[in-house]
Design a protein around this motif. Sequence first.
Motif, mmCIF file in Angstrom:
data_model
loop_
_atom_site.group_PDB
_atom_site.id
_atom_site.type_symbol
_atom_site.label_atom_id
_atom_site.label_comp_id
_atom_site.label_asym_id
_atom_site.label_seq_id
_atom_site.Cartn_x
_atom_site.Cartn_y
_atom_site.Cartn_z
ATOM 1 N N PHE A 34 0.825 -1.196 0.000
ATOM 2 C CA PHE A 34 0.000 0.000 0.000
ATOM 3 C C PHE A 34 0.870 1.262 0.000
ATOM 4 N N LEU A 35 1.881 1.302 0.844
ATOM 5 C CA LEU A 35 2.779 2.459 0.896
ATOM 6 C C LEU A 35 3.573 2.614 -0.392
ATOM 7 N N PHE A 36 3.982 1.516 -0.979
ATOM 8 C CA PHE A 36 4.702 1.578 -2.251
ATOM 9 C C PHE A 36 3.818 2.155 -3.351
ATOM 10 N N ALA A 37 2.569 1.708 -3.424
ATOM 11 C CA ALA A 37 1.642 2.225 -4.432
ATOM 12 C C ALA A 37 1.358 3.707 -4.202
ATOM 13 N N ALA A 38 1.185 4.105 -2.943
ATOM 14 C CA ALA A 38 0.933 5.514 -2.630
ATOM 15 C C ALA A 38 2.128 6.381 -3.020
ATOM 16 N N MET A 39 3.331 5.925 -2.744
ATOM 17 C CA MET A 39 4.534 6.683 -3.105
ATOM 18 C C MET A 39 4.701 6.752 -4.620
ATOM 19 N N LEU A 40 4.353 5.697 -5.313
ATOM 20 C CA LEU A 40 4.443 5.671 -6.765
ATOM 21 C C LEU A 40 3.475 6.677 -7.384
ATOM 22 N N ILE A 41 2.254 6.726 -6.893
ATOM 23 C CA ILE A 41 1.261 7.679 -7.392
ATOM 24 C C ILE A 41 1.687 9.108 -7.072
ATOM 25 N N PHE A 42 2.168 9.344 -5.866
ATOM 26 C CA PHE A 42 2.627 10.677 -5.461
ATOM 27 C C PHE A 42 3.777 11.145 -6.347
ATOM 28 N N THR A 43 4.727 10.280 -6.633
ATOM 29 C CA THR A 43 5.860 10.629 -7.493
ATOM 30 C C THR A 43 5.400 10.943 -8.908
ATOM 31 N N ALA A 44 4.466 10.178 -9.437
ATOM 32 C CA ALA A 44 3.948 10.429 -10.785
ATOM 33 C C ALA A 44 3.255 11.786 -10.853
ATOM 34 N N VAL A 45 2.485 12.115 -9.828
ATOM 35 C CA VAL A 45 1.802 13.419 -9.811
ATOM 36 C C VAL A 45 2.811 14.556 -9.756
ATOM 37 N N ILE A 46 3.830 14.434 -8.943
ATOM 38 C CA ILE A 46 4.851 15.479 -8.833
ATOM 39 C C ILE A 46 5.594 15.646 -10.162
ATOM 40 N N LEU A 47 5.915 14.544 -10.827
ATOM 41 C CA LEU A 47 6.636 14.636 -12.096
ATOM 42 C C LEU A 47 5.764 15.208 -13.215
ATOM 43 N N LEU A 48 4.457 14.980 -13.168
ATOM 44 C CA LEU A 48 3.548 15.487 -14.200
ATOM 45 C C LEU A 48 3.019 16.886 -13.906
ATOM 46 N N LEU A 49 3.309 17.421 -12.741
ATOM 47 C CA LEU A 49 2.795 18.735 -12.361
ATOM 48 C C LEU A 49 3.171 19.846 -13.334
ATOM 49 N N PRO A 50 4.404 19.947 -13.816
ATOM 50 C CA PRO A 50 4.719 20.992 -14.798
ATOM 51 C C PRO A 50 3.912 20.876 -16.085
ATOM 52 N N ASP A 51 3.636 19.664 -16.532
ATOM 53 C CA ASP A 51 2.829 19.489 -17.743
ATOM 54 C C ASP A 51 1.386 19.928 -17.518
ATOM 55 N N ILE A 52 0.873 19.684 -16.326
ATOM 56 C CA ILE A 52 -0.492 20.097 -16.012
ATOM 57 C C ILE A 52 -0.580 21.613 -15.931
ATOM 58 N N VAL A 53 0.402 22.246 -15.289
ATOM 59 C CA VAL A 53 0.393 23.699 -15.126
ATOM 60 C C VAL A 53 0.595 24.400 -16.467
ATOM 61 N N SER A 54 1.286 23.808 -17.392
ATOM 62 C CA SER A 54 1.586 24.441 -18.682
ATOM 63 C C SER A 54 0.437 24.353 -19.687
ATOM 64 N N THR A 55 -0.686 23.791 -19.326
ATOM 65 C CA THR A 55 -1.802 23.680 -20.260
ATOM 66 C C THR A 55 -2.593 24.973 -20.339
ATOM 67 N N LYS A 56 -3.329 25.126 -21.424
ATOM 68 C CA LYS A 56 -4.184 26.302 -21.611
ATOM 69 C C LYS A 56 -5.317 26.295 -20.590
ATOM 70 N N TRP A 57 -5.800 25.112 -20.247
ATOM 71 C CA TRP A 57 -6.855 25.002 -19.246
ATOM 72 C C TRP A 57 -6.428 25.607 -17.921
ATOM 73 N N PHE A 58 -5.227 25.283 -17.463
ATOM 74 C CA PHE A 58 -4.753 25.801 -16.182
ATOM 75 C C PHE A 58 -4.525 27.298 -16.261
ATOM 76 N N SER A 59 -4.032 27.776 -17.401
ATOM 77 C CA SER A 59 -3.826 29.214 -17.590
ATOM 78 C C SER A 59 -5.153 29.969 -17.472
#
Length: 105
Positions: A34-59
């Motif tokens: 469970f902790l491994f899966a939670a850390m994996l999801i958290f890491t994926a979200v952190i790594l994808l955060l710049p791509d999410i912020v750079s979208t026109k939707w977020f702007s």
Amino acid sequence: MAKNTPKSKSRIIRKYLRFPSFNPFSAKGGMRKFLFAAMLIFTAVILLLPDIVSTKWFSSFLETRISYALKRRVRIENLKWKWSEGVRIQGFSIADDPDFSQQHI
């Protein structure tokens, strides 16, 4: 030999169609998985955060929130975030108070 009575059939069906509820602490090593899966999801979200912020939707979302807070029209032409370069905002303008003028600051 046992007869196939309706009771025995229902018991067999219940046995094979039983879906255990999700409990990460019940199985051996479940907490670790469970902790491994939670850390994996958290890491994926952190790594994808710049791509999410750079979208026109977020702007446009950010424009709306800032406009609401300032009670003036806010415009952002381009918003980019890269881990290596940081946040870059281009074409940021805030409308002037209509009592003073119609030009942007």
